[in-house]
Design a protein around this motif. Structure first.
Motif, PDB file in Angstrom:
ATOM      1  N   LEU A  18     -93.617 -84.197-109.947  1.00 44.01           N
ATOM      2  CA  LEU A  18     -92.660 -83.858-110.431  1.00 44.01           C
ATOM      3  C   LEU A  18     -91.816 -83.601-109.968  1.00 44.01           C
ATOM      4  N   ILE A  19     -90.843 -84.600-110.858  1.00 42.52           N
ATOM      5  CA  ILE A  19     -89.536 -84.147-110.662  1.00 42.52           C
ATOM      6  C   ILE A  19     -88.820 -83.535-111.435  1.00 42.52           C
ATOM      7  N   HIS A  20     -87.752 -82.234-110.866  1.00 40.61           N
ATOM      8  CA  HIS A  20     -87.386 -81.481-111.720  1.00 40.61           C
ATOM      9  C   HIS A  20     -85.892 -82.789-112.437  1.00 40.61           C
ATOM     10  N   GLY A  21     -85.247 -81.261-113.254  1.00 44.76           N
ATOM     11  CA  GLY A  21     -83.289 -82.397-114.115  1.00 44.76           C
ATOM     12  C   GLY A  21     -83.184 -81.646-112.781  1.00 44.76           C
ATOM     13  N   ARG A  22     -81.130 -82.711-113.680  1.00 45.66           N
ATOM     14  CA  ARG A  22     -80.270 -81.811-113.308  1.00 45.66           C
ATOM     15  C   ARG A  22     -79.676 -80.671-113.031  1.00 45.66           C
ATOM     16  N   GLY A  23     -79.224 -79.876-111.465  1.00 44.11           N
ATOM     17  CA  GLY A  23     -79.107 -78.968-111.698  1.00 44.11           C
ATOM     18  C   GLY A  23     -80.088 -78.028-111.070  1.00 44.11           C
TER      19      GLY A  23
ATOM     20  N   ASP B 270     -88.738 -75.752-109.328  1.00 46.50           N
ATOM     21  CA  ASP B 270     -88.945 -75.716-111.113  1.00 46.50           C
ATOM     22  C   ASP B 270     -89.496 -75.843-111.983  1.00 46.50           C
ATOM     23  N   LEU B 271     -90.470 -77.086-111.828  1.00 43.99           N
ATOM     24  CA  LEU B 271     -91.093 -77.822-112.609  1.00 43.99           C
ATOM     25  C   LEU B 271     -92.822 -77.049-112.108  1.00 43.99           C
ATOM     26  N   GLN B 272     -92.324 -76.209-111.170  1.00 47.41           N
ATOM     27  CA  GLN B 272     -93.701 -75.943-110.058  1.00 47.41           C
ATOM     28  C   GLN B 272     -95.226 -75.430-111.510  1.00 47.41           C
ATOM     29  N   PRO B 273     -95.244 -74.319-112.427  1.00 46.44           N
ATOM     30  CA  PRO B 273     -95.804 -74.360-113.504  1.00 46.44           C
ATOM     31  C   PRO B 273     -96.439 -75.996-113.800  1.00 46.44           C
ATOM     32  N   LEU B 274     -95.439 -76.635-114.169  1.00 51.26           N
ATOM     33  CA  LEU B 274     -96.355 -77.576-114.714  1.00 51.26           C
ATOM     34  C   LEU B 274     -97.682 -77.859-113.833  1.00 51.26           C
ATOM     35  N   ALA B 275     -97.252 -77.700-112.831  1.00 52.25           N
ATOM     36  CA  ALA B 275     -98.489 -78.251-111.390  1.00 52.25           C
ATOM     37  C   ALA B 275    -100.207 -78.305-112.176  1.00 52.25           C
ATOM     38  N   ASP B 276    -100.348 -76.488-112.487  1.00 55.43           N
ATOM     39  CA  ASP B 276    -101.374 -75.871-112.931  1.00 55.43           C
ATOM     40  C   ASP B 276    -101.342 -76.210-114.655  1.00 55.43           C
ATOM     41  N   MET B 277    -100.387 -76.412-114.866  1.00 56.06           N
ATOM     42  CA  MET B 277    -100.439 -76.745-116.263  1.00 56.06           C
ATOM     43  C   MET B 277    -101.196 -77.625-116.706  1.00 56.06           C
ATOM     44  N   LEU B 278    -100.685 -79.169-115.702  1.00 58.75           N
ATOM     45  CA  LEU B 278    -100.618 -79.962-116.650  1.00 58.75           C
ATOM     46  C   LEU B 278    -102.416 -80.210-115.668  1.00 58.75           C
ATOM     47  N   ASP B 279    -102.967 -80.106-114.397  1.00 64.59           N
ATOM     48  CA  ASP B 279    -103.805 -79.821-113.741  1.00 64.59           C
ATOM     49  C   ASP B 279    -104.551 -78.349-112.967  1.00 64.59           C
ATOM     50  N   PRO B 280    -105.137 -77.905-114.496  1.00 66.43           N
ATOM     51  CA  PRO B 280    -105.828 -76.414-113.482  1.00 66.43           C
ATOM     52  C   PRO B 280    -106.703 -76.362-112.286  1.00 66.43           C
ATOM     53  N   GLU B 281    -107.346 -77.480-112.356  1.00 66.66           N
ATOM     54  CA  GLU B 281    -108.662 -77.611-111.945  1.00 66.66           C
ATOM     55  C   GLU B 281    -108.604 -78.535-109.969  1.00 66.66           C
TER      56      GLU B 281
ATOM     57  N   PRO C  73     -90.054 -82.977-105.355  1.00 62.02           N
ATOM     58  CA  PRO C  73     -89.317 -83.269-105.056  1.00 62.02           C
ATOM     59  C   PRO C  73     -88.053 -82.487-105.070  1.00 62.02           C
ATOM     60  N   ARG C  74     -86.896 -82.695-103.817  1.00 64.78           N
ATOM     61  CA  ARG C  74     -85.401 -81.854-104.180  1.00 64.78           C
ATOM     62  C   ARG C  74     -84.469 -82.984-104.340  1.00 64.78           C
ATOM     63  N   GLY C  75     -83.283 -82.718-105.335  1.00 64.06           N
ATOM     64  CA  GLY C  75     -82.526 -83.904-106.001  1.00 64.06           C
ATOM     65  C   GLY C  75     -81.610 -83.653-104.326  1.00 64.06           C
ATOM     66  N   PRO C  76     -81.253 -85.182-103.809  1.00 58.57           N
ATOM     67  CA  PRO C  76     -80.897 -85.053-102.726  1.00 58.57           C
ATOM     68  C   PRO C  76     -79.020 -84.762-102.606  1.00 58.57           C
ATOM     69  N   LEU C  77     -78.196 -84.703-103.757  1.00 60.39           N
ATOM     70  CA  LEU C  77     -77.418 -84.166-104.226  1.00 60.39           C
ATOM     71  C   LEU C  77     -77.274 -82.669-104.097  1.00 60.39           C
ATOM     72  N   ARG C  78     -75.985 -82.450-103.868  1.00 60.36           N
ATOM     73  CA  ARG C  78     -75.519 -81.111-104.927  1.00 60.36           C
ATOM     74  C   ARG C  78     -73.476 -81.346-105.683  1.00 60.36           C
ATOM     75  N   LEU C  79     -73.502 -80.655-106.573  1.00 61.73           N
ATOM     76  CA  LEU C  79     -72.833 -81.423-107.868  1.00 61.73           C
ATOM     77  C   LEU C  79     -71.989 -80.168-108.630  1.00 61.73           C
ATOM     78  N   PRO C  80     -71.012 -79.695-109.133  1.00 69.76           N
ATOM     79  CA  PRO C  80     -70.980 -79.382-110.225  1.00 69.76           C
ATOM     80  C   PRO C  80     -72.213 -79.306-111.227  1.00 69.76           C
ATOM     81  N   PRO C  81     -72.248 -78.308-112.176  1.00 70.12           N
ATOM     82  CA  PRO C  81     -71.981 -77.234-111.568  1.00 70.12           C
ATOM     83  C   PRO C  81     -72.966 -76.269-110.500  1.00 70.12           C
ATOM     84  N   GLY C  82     -74.109 -76.882-109.328  1.00 66.94           N
ATOM     85  CA  GLY C  82     -74.474 -76.381-108.730  1.00 66.94           C
ATOM     86  C   GLY C  82     -75.743 -76.867-108.991  1.00 66.94           C
ATOM     87  N   GLY C  83     -76.640 -76.623-108.326  1.00 63.12           N
ATOM     88  CA  GLY C  83     -78.576 -76.641-107.977  1.00 63.12           C
ATOM     89  C   GLY C  83     -78.261 -78.354-107.383  1.00 63.12           C
TER      90      GLY C  83
END
Length: 218
Positions: free
Chosen positions: A25-30, A35-46, A54-64
């Motif tokens: 599960l790969i999060h979006g910009r910022g 961020d997408l942790q709840p999707l794990a149990d929504m897509l795969d509750p069993e 993973p976490r994006g490797p870049l730190r850019l404005p406006p943050g995140g």
């Protein structure tokens, strides 16, 4: 002087017992890896699958955390996209090996920039063929130095979801991805929702059963 190496950190939601596959599960910009942790149990509750985020490797404005620099929607900046793509691919291959999951039982999923990286990991030339791709509110990237391998992906299951009111990444990008992939012979499940730049929970509920078919028990 060479640039510092790109490092990918991540968190894990364990499977209930021996994992039958892996959900990436790969999060979006910022955002970040939580961020997408709840999707794990929504897509795969069993909890049949081990979920890695993973976490994006870049730190850019406006943050995140970010995966690449944005100059133009649809065309990621090559100077940041290519090193991130290489590092993320290496991280993914290592994570799958560490959990004893073969590439063809890995589902790559993401939202926004994370959907872009999911397309890249799942369709990029030289990358292993995954079990499938879930791309939510993203686009297939066009980047100098990055090539797709659609010929080697015939029949690959891909779920594409996009909001018709999306002001960040137009729904036209979702429609273009659908056309490109269907024309190449991939098995596309496509859903448009009357919403902005976000994830439709109803589509996620549909994808629970779809994921069970794409990555069945073993």
């Amino acid at each position: 002087m060479s640039p510092p190496p790109v490092e990918i950190s991540s968190i894990t939601r364990p499977a209930d017992g021996e994992p039958q596959g892996m959900l990436v599960l790969i999060h979006g910009r910022g955002a970040d890896e939580h961020d997408l942790q709840p999707l794990a149990d929504m897509l795969d509750p069993e909890r049949r699958l081990v979920a890695v985020l993973p976490r994006g490797p870049l730190r850019l404005p406006p943050g995140g955390a970010h995966w690449y620099v944005v100059h133009e929607i649809g065309r990621p900046d090559p100077g940041t996209f290519l090193p991130t793509f290489a590092a993320l691919g290496e991280w993914l291959d290592g994570a799958a090996a560490a959990h004893g999951v073969p590439a063809d039982r890995v589902m790559v999923a993401g939202f926004s920039q994370g959907a872009v990286m999911s397309y890249a990991l799942g369709l990029g030339a030289g990358r292993p063929r995954p079990a499938g791709i879930i791309a939510l509110s993203g686009f297939i990237p066009t980047v100098a130095g990055f090539d797709l391998d659609l010929a080697g992906r015939a029949g690959l299951p891909v779920a594409v979801g996009h909001g018709t009111l999306d002001p960040v990444i137009s729904v036209e990008f979702g429609r273009q991805a659908r056309t490109l992939l269907e024309d190449a012979g991939l098995d596309v499940r496509y859903q448009e929702s009357p919403m902005a730049h976000s994830i439709d929970p109803a589509f996620l509920r549909e994808l629970h059963g779809w994921l069970g078919q794409v990555v069945p028990g073993r």
